[in-house]
Design a protein around this motif. Structure first.
Motif, mmCIF file in Angstrom:
data_model
loop_
_atom_site.group_PDB
_atom_site.id
_atom_site.type_symbol
_atom_site.label_atom_id
_atom_site.label_comp_id
_atom_site.label_asym_id
_atom_site.label_seq_id
_atom_site.Cartn_x
_atom_site.Cartn_y
_atom_site.Cartn_z
ATOM 1 N N ALA A 19 55.277 87.605 13.612
ATOM 2 C CA ALA A 19 56.626 87.475 14.162
ATOM 3 C C ALA A 19 57.216 86.090 13.918
ATOM 4 C CB ALA A 19 56.597 87.763 15.658
ATOM 5 N N CYS A 20 58.527 86.084 13.708
ATOM 6 C CA CYS A 20 59.296 84.845 13.521
ATOM 7 C C CYS A 20 60.622 84.991 14.237
ATOM 8 C CB CYS A 20 59.599 84.605 12.048
ATOM 9 S SG CYS A 20 58.191 84.169 11.080
ATOM 10 N N ALA A 21 61.229 83.851 14.530
ATOM 11 C CA ALA A 21 62.564 83.843 15.118
ATOM 12 C C ALA A 21 63.442 82.887 14.333
ATOM 13 C CB ALA A 21 62.509 83.408 16.575
ATOM 14 N N THR A 22 64.699 83.263 14.157
ATOM 15 C CA THR A 22 65.674 82.365 13.555
ATOM 16 C C THR A 22 66.061 81.338 14.604
ATOM 17 O OG1 THR A 22 66.566 84.263 12.354
ATOM 18 C CG2 THR A 22 67.916 82.258 12.389
ATOM 19 N N VAL A 23 65.935 80.058 14.270
ATOM 20 C CA VAL A 23 66.284 79.019 15.242
ATOM 21 C C VAL A 23 67.476 78.185 14.806
ATOM 22 C CG1 VAL A 23 63.979 78.881 16.258
ATOM 23 C CG2 VAL A 23 64.570 77.399 14.327
ATOM 24 N N ALA A 24 67.833 78.235 13.531
ATOM 25 C CA ALA A 24 68.983 77.451 13.068
ATOM 26 C C ALA A 24 69.470 77.964 11.726
ATOM 27 C CB ALA A 24 68.606 75.978 12.932
ATOM 28 N N ALA A 62 57.502 80.497 13.467
ATOM 29 C CA ALA A 62 56.472 81.511 13.699
ATOM 30 C C ALA A 62 56.202 81.609 15.195
ATOM 31 C CB ALA A 62 55.189 81.129 12.957
ATOM 32 N N LEU A 63 56.025 82.830 15.692
ATOM 33 C CA LEU A 63 55.827 83.062 17.125
ATOM 34 C C LEU A 63 54.471 83.705 17.407
ATOM 35 C CD1 LEU A 63 59.315 84.563 18.015
ATOM 36 C CD2 LEU A 63 58.561 82.182 18.281
ATOM 37 N N ASP A 64 53.887 83.306 18.549
ATOM 38 C CA ASP A 64 52.650 83.949 18.986
ATOM 39 C C ASP A 64 52.985 85.158 19.856
ATOM 40 O OD1 ASP A 64 53.278 82.993 21.556
ATOM 41 O OD2 ASP A 64 51.764 81.398 21.496
ATOM 42 N N ASP A 65 51.981 85.757 20.479
ATOM 43 C CA ASP A 65 52.189 86.949 21.298
ATOM 44 C C ASP A 65 53.026 86.686 22.546
ATOM 45 O OD1 ASP A 65 50.776 88.469 19.482
ATOM 46 O OD2 ASP A 65 48.880 88.303 20.582
ATOM 47 N N GLU A 66 53.118 85.424 22.952
ATOM 48 C CA GLU A 66 53.922 85.059 24.128
ATOM 49 C C GLU A 66 55.291 84.510 23.726
ATOM 50 O OE1 GLU A 66 51.525 82.524 26.598
ATOM 51 O OE2 GLU A 66 49.896 84.006 26.665
#
Length: 131
Positions: free
Chosen positions: A55-60, A118-122
């Motif tokens: 998992a990933c998140a867009t941050v900028a 990149a994101l962990d399970d939390e």
């Protein structure tokens, strides 16, 4: 207003290829900028997820520039390449090319630099895997 880019160097395959529909058009007959941004975020996220192996998140979005409009009959190809890599984040260059006039013309319509984490399970930042 549009530039013909048929002679650009070869790219990798697009991460995403899309045909916009009538619901994606604004009053000027062009595709909504937000629609294009969404396609770019999806393509960048696909590449980022592969690199992060999760998992990933867009941050900028550090820079995005609209160069030419996208028209209703265009076929949109979205390309993504890793531009920089940090400990938990990465910069992904996303470029959008419109193919129009039944494949006779390719036009670079926009590009931008997206930062993904990149994101962990939390849902917290985690280190990227070794390359």
């Amino acid at each position: 207003m549009s530039e013909n880019i048929r002679n650009l160097p070869q790219r990798n395959d697009p991460v995403l290829r899309v045909v916009p529909g009538p619901a994606d058009i604004n009053a000027n007959g062009h595709i909504f900028g937000g629609w294009v941004l969404g396609m770019m975020d999806q393509a960048g996220g696909i590449l980022a997820g592969r690199i992060a192996q999760g998992a990933c998140a867009t941050v900028a979005i550090e820079k995005m520039e609209f160069i030419a409009p996208i028209l209703l009959r265009d076929i949109i190809s979205v390309y993504a390449t890793l531009e920089r890599r940090g400990r938990t984040s990465m910069g992904v260059r996303v470029e959008v090319i419109a193919t129009r006039e039944r494949g006779q013309q390719e036009v670079k319509v926009t590009e931008g630099l997206f930062t993904f984490v990149a994101l962990d399970d939390e849902h917290k930042p985690r280190p990227l895997p070794q390359s």
